[in-house]
Scaffold this active site. Structure first.
Site, PDB file in Angstrom:
ATOM      1  N   CYS A   1     -27.564  23.353  -9.266  1.00  0.00           N
ATOM      2  CA  CYS A   1     -27.261  22.043  -9.425  1.00  0.00           C
ATOM      3  C   CYS A   1     -27.658  21.294 -10.623  1.00  0.00           C
ATOM      4  O   CYS A   1     -27.175  20.099 -11.079  1.00  0.00           O
ATOM      5  CB  CYS A   1     -27.346  21.263  -8.083  1.00  0.00           C
ATOM      6  SG  CYS A   1     -29.317  21.035  -7.883  1.00  0.00           S
TER       7      CYS A   1
ATOM      8  N   GLU B   1     -38.862  23.846  -3.299  1.00  0.00           N
ATOM      9  CA  GLU B   1     -37.625  24.050  -2.421  1.00  0.00           C
ATOM     10  C   GLU B   1     -37.237  25.664  -2.420  1.00  0.00           C
ATOM     11  O   GLU B   1     -37.878  26.288  -3.416  1.00  0.00           O
ATOM     12  CB  GLU B   1     -36.479  23.331  -3.108  1.00  0.00           C
ATOM     13  CG  GLU B   1     -36.184  23.959  -4.571  1.00  0.00           C
ATOM     14  CD  GLU B   1     -34.615  23.917  -4.856  1.00  0.00           C
ATOM     15  OE1 GLU B   1     -33.671  23.974  -3.849  1.00  0.00           O
ATOM     16  OE2 GLU B   1     -34.303  23.547  -5.954  1.00  0.00           O
TER      17      GLU B   1
ATOM     18  N   GLN C   1     -30.787  31.509  -4.783  1.00  0.00           N
ATOM     19  CA  GLN C   1     -29.897  31.482  -5.920  1.00  0.00           C
ATOM     20  C   GLN C   1     -30.302  32.450  -7.171  1.00  0.00           C
ATOM     21  O   GLN C   1     -29.345  33.051  -7.826  1.00  0.00           O
ATOM     22  CB  GLN C   1     -29.952  30.069  -6.533  1.00  0.00           C
ATOM     23  CG  GLN C   1     -29.226  29.049  -5.410  1.00  0.00           C
ATOM     24  CD  GLN C   1     -29.477  27.629  -6.082  1.00  0.00           C
ATOM     25  OE1 GLN C   1     -30.483  27.252  -6.357  1.00  0.00           O
ATOM     26  NE2 GLN C   1     -28.500  26.579  -5.662  1.00  0.00           N
TER      27      GLN C   1
ATOM     28  N   ALA D   1     -22.367  27.612  -1.454  1.00  0.00           N
ATOM     29  CA  ALA D   1     -23.855  27.802  -0.762  1.00  0.00           C
ATOM     30  C   ALA D   1     -24.469  26.502  -0.299  1.00  0.00           C
ATOM     31  O   ALA D   1     -25.047  26.261   0.741  1.00  0.00           O
ATOM     32  CB  ALA D   1     -24.689  28.741  -1.720  1.00  0.00           C
TER      33      ALA D   1
ATOM     34  N   ALA E   1     -23.045  23.762   0.196  1.00  0.00           N
ATOM     35  CA  ALA E   1     -21.935  22.968   0.979  1.00  0.00           C
ATOM     36  C   ALA E   1     -22.601  23.682   2.884  1.00  0.00           C
ATOM     37  O   ALA E   1     -22.915  23.097   3.680  1.00  0.00           O
ATOM     38  CB  ALA E   1     -20.848  23.285   1.254  1.00  0.00           C
TER      39      ALA E   1
END
Length: 440
Positions: A41, A105, A111, A184, A186
Site C-alpha cells: 500500500c 506491523e 507480503q 489480501a 480486504a
C-alpha cells in the site's frame, strides 16, 4: 568470471507521494523477468541480480516510463538504488516491520513471502534472489520470536480502525461496514472488523469478484456502488482499482438514499486511492488515509526497536558473507582442479617412464599430500578475502597467475566442503605383498 550483483530499486512513501508510488506499481508488468517485485500500500520495490546493475536499472526505468507515461527523469528520480549489504539490510528491515508506516506491523512479512512466490510462479528466479527473500522471511520470524516488536498486533488496518472508532459514538456491533476490494488487505480488514464485533459487513468489487470472496469469508456481496454506499457508516477502501469514487458520485448516492449529512467514516488504504480526497468537503464525511495512519501510529518501545535493528544488521552481514563465500567457492574448486590436473599429467609421465610400481605409487601419494598442503593456504586466504568483500581480487589473481577462466556459479552449486577430494589414480598392480620399506 562475471560477478552477478544483487540490487534493488526502492520507491516508498518516505521519499515520494503515494500517487507516484501507485502509478509506478501499476506499470510493474513492464519490468523484465527474473526479478521480484514487492508492491504494497505504500511501497514499490524491484529486486534483481545482474552483472551490470547500472545497465539493468536503465532498462527497467525505461520500461516503466513507457508503461506509466512518466518522464524517464521522473521515474529515475523516484527510485533509490541499493547494492551490496544495503539490499539485504533494507529488505530484512521491511520484512521485520521496521520500515512500515506502522512500525512493527506483521502483514508485511506475508507480503514479502508472497512476492517471491508470485515471481517463482511466473518465471525462474535467480538463486541469489530466492535466498535473499527466504532469508528475509527467516529474519522476520526471528524478530517476532526474539523481540517485542509488533507484539501488540498493530497494523495499518488496526490503527485506521482505532482512529475511526475514536471519532464515532456508534458502538462497533452497531456499525454497518463495507469493504472495497477482494485482495489480501480486504481479508485482513474483514477479520479485524469481526474481532471488534461488526456483523453487518458487506464487500464491494468493481470487478465483480465480491460474491466469490464472501462465499469463503462470510458477509454480503454488494452488487452496485449505490448498494455499497447507500446505508454504510464505515467504508474501507482496499481495492486500488481505476474506478475512484468522486465527491460528486458519493454526494449523489447519499442524496438518493437519504443519508446525506449522516456520519460516514471512509478509510482509504488503497495505494492508488479508492476515493477522491474531495469527499472530505461533504457534510458528515470523514476521510482517513495512509498518511493519516502513519502520523497517528503509536511508536514502539525503544528497546524492541534496537533489538530488531541488531538482528536485521547481523542477518544482512551474514547473508552478504554467504554470497561472497559462494562466489569464491567456484574459484577454490577451479584452483584445485587445475592443480590436480597438473599432478595427474606429471604422474602419467612417471608411469610411462618407470612403470606402475610401488615406487611410483609412493611418489604419487607424497605429491598429493604436498599439493593438499600447498592449497590449504590459498583456500583459507580465499575465505578471508571473501569475508572482507575482496573475493573479486582473489578471482582476478587466479586468472592472472594461472590463466584459470571461471564460469559464474549456478544457484545450485555445491559448497566447497561438500565436493569430494580428488582420489589418486588407481594402479592395476597389486602391491599388498610388497614391503614398502624396500621400495624407497
Amino acid at each position: 568470471m562475471n560477478v552477478v550483483v544483487l540490487f534493488s530499486l526502492v520507491a516508498t512513501h518516505a521519499d515520494i507521494d503515494l500517487e507516484t508510488v501507485a502509478r509506478l506499481s501499476a506499470g510493474s508488468a513492464a519490468v523484465s523477468t527474473s526479478t521480484v517485485v514487492l508492491a504494497t500500500c505504500n511501497r514499490f520495490e524491484i529486486y534483481s541480480a545482474a552483472e551490470n546493475p547500472a545497465t539493468a536499472r536503465a532498462e527497467m526505468e525505461a520500461a516503466l516510463a513507457h508503461a506509466t507515461g512518466f518522464a524517464p527523469s521522473l521515474v529515475s528520480s523516484s527510485f533509490k538504488l541499493l547494492t551490496g549489504t544495503d539490499v539485504a539490510k533494507h529488505l530484512f528491515a521491511v520484512a521485520s516491520g521496521l520500515d512500515s508506516a506502522v512500525v512493527g506491523e506483521r502483514e508485511i512479512a506475508g507480503q514479502v513471502r508472497r512476492a517471491l512466490i508470485d515471481a517463482q510462479t511466473a518465471f525462474p528466479v535467480p538463486g541469489p534472489l530466492v535466498r535473499l527473500f527466504q532469508t528475509a522471511s527467516r529474519t522476520a520470524k526471528d524478530v517476532g520470536s526474539q523481540t517485542a516488536l509488533g507484539s501488540q498486533g498493530r497494523s495499518i488496518v488496526s490503527v485506521a480502525l482505532d482512529l475511526a472508532g475514536d471519532s464515532s459514538a456508534t458502538a462497533w456491533d452497531q456499525r454497518k461496514a463495507v469493504v472495497f476490494g477482494t485482495g489480501a488487505y480486504a481479508g485482513v480488514t474483514m477479520a479485524l472488523l469481526r474481532e471488534r464485533g461488526v456483523s453487518d459487513l458487506s464487500v464491494y468489487s468493481s470487478s465483480g469478484r465480491a460474491a466469490d470472496f464472501v462465499a469463503s469469508r462470510g458477509g454480503t456481496a454488494a452488487e452496485s456502488l449505490e448498494e455499497a454506499l447507500g446505508s454504510a457508516d464505515l467504508v474501507i477502501g482496499c481495492s486500488g482499482s481505476d474506478q475512484r469514487v468522486s465527491a460528486e458520485t458519493l454526494a449523489d448516492i447519499r442524496r438518493r438514499t437519504g443519508t446525506a449529512g449522516e456520519p460516514l467514516s471512509v478509510i482509504d488504504l488503497a495505494l492508488s486511492r479508492d476515493f477522491d480526497p474531495a469527499i472530505t468537503e461533504l457534510p458528515g464525511v470523514e476521510l482517513l488515509t495512509l498518511e493519516t495512519v502513519r502520523l497517528a501510529a503509536p511508536s514502539e518501545q525503544e528497546s524492541a526497536l534496537l533489538q530488531t535493528q541488531v538482528i536485521v544488521s547481523r542477518a544482512a552481514a551474514d547473508f552478504e558473507l554467504s554470497i561472497a563465500t559462494r562466489s569464491v567457492d567456484t574459484a577454490i574448486v577451479a584452483l584445485r582442479k587445475h592443480t590436480m590436473a597438473v599432478l595427474d599429467a606429471e604422474m602419467e609421465r612417471v608411469r610411462a617412464q618407470h612403470g606402475c610400481t610401488a615406487a611410483a605409487e609412493e611418489v604419487e601419494f607424497a605429491l598429493r599430500r604436498m599439493v593438499k598442503q600447498l592449497l590449504h593456504g590459498p583456500t583459507v586466504r580465499a575465505r578471508e578475502l571473501a569475508a572482507a568483500g575482496q573475493q573479486a581480487e582473489y578471482i582476478a589473481a587466479l586468472q592472472s597467475l594461472y590463466g584459470i577462466e571461471l564460469e559464474s556459479p549456478t544457484p545450485a552449486a555445491q559448497p566447497v566442503e561438500s565436493i569430494p577430494a580428488v582420489e589418486p589414480a588407481s594402479c592395476p598392480v597389486n602391491h599388498n605383498a610388497v614391503d614398502r620399506s624396500q621400495s624407497a
